[in-house]
Each structure stands twice: as C-alpha cells, then as structure tokens.
Design a protein around this motif. Structure first.
Motif, PDB file in Angstrom:
ATOM      1  N   ALA A 275       0.849  -1.194   0.000  1.00  0.00           N
ATOM      2  CA  ALA A 275       0.000   0.000   0.000  1.00  0.00           C
ATOM      3  C   ALA A 275       0.880   1.237   0.000  1.00  0.00           C
ATOM      4  CB  ALA A 275      -0.928   0.015   1.209  1.00  0.00           C
ATOM      5  N   VAL A 276       0.395   2.292  -0.655  1.00  0.00           N
ATOM      6  CA  VAL A 276       1.087   3.582  -0.701  1.00  0.00           C
ATOM      7  C   VAL A 276       0.095   4.672  -0.319  1.00  0.00           C
ATOM      8  CG1 VAL A 276       2.184   5.291  -2.194  1.00  0.00           C
ATOM      9  CG2 VAL A 276       2.783   2.879  -2.421  1.00  0.00           C
ATOM     10  N   PHE A 277       0.517   5.539   0.585  1.00  0.00           N
ATOM     11  CA  PHE A 277      -0.306   6.646   1.069  1.00  0.00           C
ATOM     12  C   PHE A 277       0.323   7.940   0.572  1.00  0.00           C
ATOM     13  CE2 PHE A 277      -1.861   8.803   5.291  1.00  0.00           C
ATOM     14  CZ  PHE A 277      -2.699   9.632   4.549  1.00  0.00           C
ATOM     15  N   GLY A 278      -0.353   8.632  -0.341  1.00  0.00           N
ATOM     16  CA  GLY A 278       0.136   9.916  -0.831  1.00  0.00           C
ATOM     17  C   GLY A 278      -0.241  11.029   0.124  1.00  0.00           C
ATOM     18  N   ALA A 279       0.691  11.918   0.433  1.00  0.00           N
ATOM     19  CA  ALA A 279       0.410  13.028   1.346  1.00  0.00           C
ATOM     20  C   ALA A 279      -0.507  14.073   0.728  1.00  0.00           C
ATOM     21  CB  ALA A 279       1.712  13.684   1.802  1.00  0.00           C
ATOM     22  N   SER A 280      -0.857  13.917  -0.544  1.00  0.00           N
ATOM     23  CA  SER A 280      -1.897  14.727  -1.190  1.00  0.00           C
ATOM     24  C   SER A 280      -2.478  13.878  -2.316  1.00  0.00           C
ATOM     25  CB  SER A 280      -1.341  16.035  -1.745  1.00  0.00           C
ATOM     26  OG  SER A 280      -0.606  15.803  -2.932  1.00  0.00           O
ATOM     27  N   ASP A 281      -3.647  14.271  -2.785  1.00  0.00           N
ATOM     28  CA  ASP A 281      -4.266  13.520  -3.868  1.00  0.00           C
ATOM     29  C   ASP A 281      -3.451  13.590  -5.149  1.00  0.00           C
ATOM     30  OD1 ASP A 281      -6.360  12.637  -2.361  1.00  0.00           O
ATOM     31  OD2 ASP A 281      -7.842  14.028  -3.161  1.00  0.00           O
ATOM     32  N   VAL A 282      -2.857  14.763  -5.452  1.00  0.00           N
ATOM     33  CA  VAL A 282      -2.104  14.844  -6.702  1.00  0.00           C
ATOM     34  C   VAL A 282      -0.869  13.936  -6.647  1.00  0.00           C
ATOM     35  CG1 VAL A 282      -2.938  17.094  -7.466  1.00  0.00           C
ATOM     36  CG2 VAL A 282      -1.003  16.977  -5.894  1.00  0.00           C
ATOM     37  N   LEU A 283      -0.254  13.789  -5.480  1.00  0.00           N
ATOM     38  CA  LEU A 283       0.832  12.822  -5.338  1.00  0.00           C
ATOM     39  C   LEU A 283       0.312  11.399  -5.545  1.00  0.00           C
ATOM     40  CD1 LEU A 283       2.741  14.281  -2.238  1.00  0.00           C
ATOM     41  CD2 LEU A 283       3.604  14.150  -4.573  1.00  0.00           C
ATOM     42  N   ALA A 284      -0.854  11.101  -4.964  1.00  0.00           N
ATOM     43  CA  ALA A 284      -1.436   9.764  -5.101  1.00  0.00           C
ATOM     44  C   ALA A 284      -1.803   9.469  -6.557  1.00  0.00           C
ATOM     45  CB  ALA A 284      -2.662   9.636  -4.202  1.00  0.00           C
TER      46      ALA A 284
END
Length: 351
Positions: free
Chosen positions: A262-271
C-alpha cells in the motif's frame, strides 16, 4: 414613481442621448423610501431601522434599475480596497478552487472582491506576497504559507490587515489579528493509516513533498505504524504534483526486495501520480498495490481514490467570515483564534 436621466454625448456631428448610471437617489424615489435607507441596505449595513420588507423592496428596485455600486467612491469613503487576497501555493492544484469558491461566496455579499496571488510554494514568492499586501492591495488575507511564520506575518496585523491562515494543526491564540482554519492533519493521516492496516497491509509507504502539510501528515502516519509494530517508509519528492508522485512511486518500485502493498500519498495529486506510475509498471490497483490520498479533490471520486476529505469550501467560507468580523468596528480587539473543521475518510476502490 420612477425616474430616469440621460446624458448627451457628441459623435460625428450630432448629439446622442445615453442613459445615465442609476443612483441611490433614483432607487429611493422608485422604492418610495429615504435615500438614507437605500444607502444602509446597499452598503450591507444590518440595522433594525430598515424592516426586512423594505430591504427586500430596495434590493429588487436596485436590480430592476441595473444599479451598480461606485467601487472607487466607496473605497475613497471607507479608506478600503473592498478586496480580499487569497494567497495560495499552486493555482493548478485542484484543491484550491473549492477554497476560493467558499471565500467568494461569503466575501461577495459582504461587498468584497477576491484577488488570487500564486506563490508556487517558494519562500521568495511568499515574501513577495507580503510586500504586495503591504502596498495596500487588499483589506484582508486568506493564505497558505509553507515557509513564512508568525514573526514574518505579524507586519500585516500591525498594518491593520487581518490574516487567516489555512493550517495543518491547531495554533495557539495570540495577541495579533492572525487567525487559522484547519483540520487535524496528523489525526486524519493516522485514521487513513489505521484503515490501511485494518485492510491487512503491513508494508505501507508514504509519498510526501519536502514542505507544507506533509510534516504533520507524516507524524500521524508514523505514530500509527509504530504503534502497530511496523516500520514507517518514506519517499520524498520536491512538490505536490502528479509528476512528483510518479517519480516517487517509480523509485519505490525500483527498490530491491519486497515492495509495499500500500502507498499513502500526502496529497491527492501525489497519489494520482503514484497510480499512473503503478499502472505503467503493469500493476493493478488495488489487486497488486493499494493507493490512498489526502484532500478529496474532484477527480478523486471519479478515479475511485480512497482519500481524506478536507472541506475546502467550508474552510474558505469560514476564513472569509473571520475576515469580515475582523474588519468590523472593534474587530481587531480580540486575540487570534484557531478554528477546527472535521475531516472524513472517503473509502473507495483504490484500497
């Protein structure tokens, strides 16, 4: 009774009659009220001396006559610009239009326009924004500052320019007219990390930017990972952008050994950038790897991105309400306040 006036202009040797701009006197005559009552209503004054029915009639007559306020005259009378500034780090980030819309929804009925200043998230541009504001460009400011702190921002309050910051955590009350609106970013990131762990993930990486709210979001993620006996795993890139998210995800996938589940982006654009890189590598989401974000920008729902929802419209509206109160008589007398709104975890198909 209605009145109309004309003015004479000359063109090509003949006179032309053009309708004059309607005045508050015209509205008063047409509505059958005093000019003082019209002035109170059109200048947004809330007073029991003007009954609601009269207020409604004045507004209807003003609209019917096509009345538009003389902005320059109002500025000269009040010694104000009748403008709010919204200082943001990236006008292309889909999070900020909702914030600006919330700000405008409150500012416009109060008689204020909104100007936007984009800093690109750079310290020198943030300093330039302060200089621009000190030139008298706006009466109040709603801002996201990644680099400047209260000592650098205090000059605005001392010049009579109230400031509302969009923050990532509670800020202590202070003597100056510097307020904050926020969601608890650390707790929101912790809640998302708990969700990922509850879905069976143990190797969870976080993609973050070098500055801004990533620090608080990383604290919440790290705390929950350690509580669960798991090792935090960070990949950092330069900015909050899809390009940064894709680069970070590519580096993550190129590591030797087991990749995260799993990967958690610190913002939606990063995700979103991470999702693109994962699909380009032939991975399915969430079958091969789950991805979560932070902000709930409009496209997140369309793409099925699990994310933390920030109420950006409400944050902007609350910030504007705070500025309007500050600019009323006596509004500078109270200390700065920190106003919290609630976040929500949006569970979608990417996890």
């Amino acid at each position: 009774m209605t009145t109309s006036t004309t003015r004479t202009t000359r063109g090509k040797g003949r006179d032309k009659a053009a309708p004059a701009r309607p005045t508050q006197k015209d509205i008063a005559l047409a509505a059958g009220v005093s000019q003082a009552a019209v002035s109170l209503v059109l200048n947004k004054a809330e007073t029991p001396s003007v009954p609601p029915a009269t207020r409604t009639r004045i507004l209807e007559v003003a609209e019917g006559l096509g009345y538009r306020p003389n902005h320059l005259a109002r500025m000269l009378r009040s010694a104000r610009t009748m403008t709010f500034a919204c200082v943001i780090p990236d006008i292309t980030n889909p999070f900020y239009p909702g914030l600006v819309r919330g700000l405008q929804t409150v500012a416009a009925p109060a008689g204020y326009d909104v100007l936007i200043f984009d800093t690109d998230g750079r310290p020198e541009r943030e300093a330039r924004a302060i200089d621009w504001l000190l030139q008298g460009r706006a009466d109040g400011v709603v801002a996201t500052f990644f680099h400047l702190r209260v000592p650098q921002l205090a000059v605005l309050a001392r010049k009579g320019i109230p400031l509302v910051r969009l923050e990532s955590q509670h800020k202590p009350d202070g003597p100056l007219a510097i307020d904050s609106v926020y969601i608890d970013n650390a707790e929101a990131a912790a809640a998302m990390t708990r969700l990922l762990i509850a879905r069976g993930h143990r190797r969870i990486a976080m993609i973050q930017a070098e500055f801004g709210p990533s620090q608080r979001r990383a604290q919440g993620y790290s705390a929950v990972m350690r509580e669960a006996g798991l090792a935090p795993d960070f990949v950092t890139d330069s900015a909050y952008s899809e390009e940064s998210g894709a680069r970070a995800m590519t580096r993550l996938l190129q590591r030797k050994g087991e990749r995260p589940t799993a990967v958690f982006g610190a913002s939606d654009v990063l995700a979103l950038g991470a999702m693109e890189a994962a699909r380009n590598a032939g991975l399915s989401i969430p079958g091969d790897i789950a991805i979560a974000g932070f902000d709930d920008i409009p496209v997140a729902k369309l793409l099925g991105l699990t994310t933390v929802r920030q109420p950006e419209f409400d944050l902007g509206a609350l910030a504007a309400e705070t500025l309007v109160r500050r600019l009323q008589p006596g509004g500078f007398g109270s200390p700065g306040k920190s106003h919290e709104l609630k976040f929500e975890i949006m569970k979608r198909s990417s996890v």
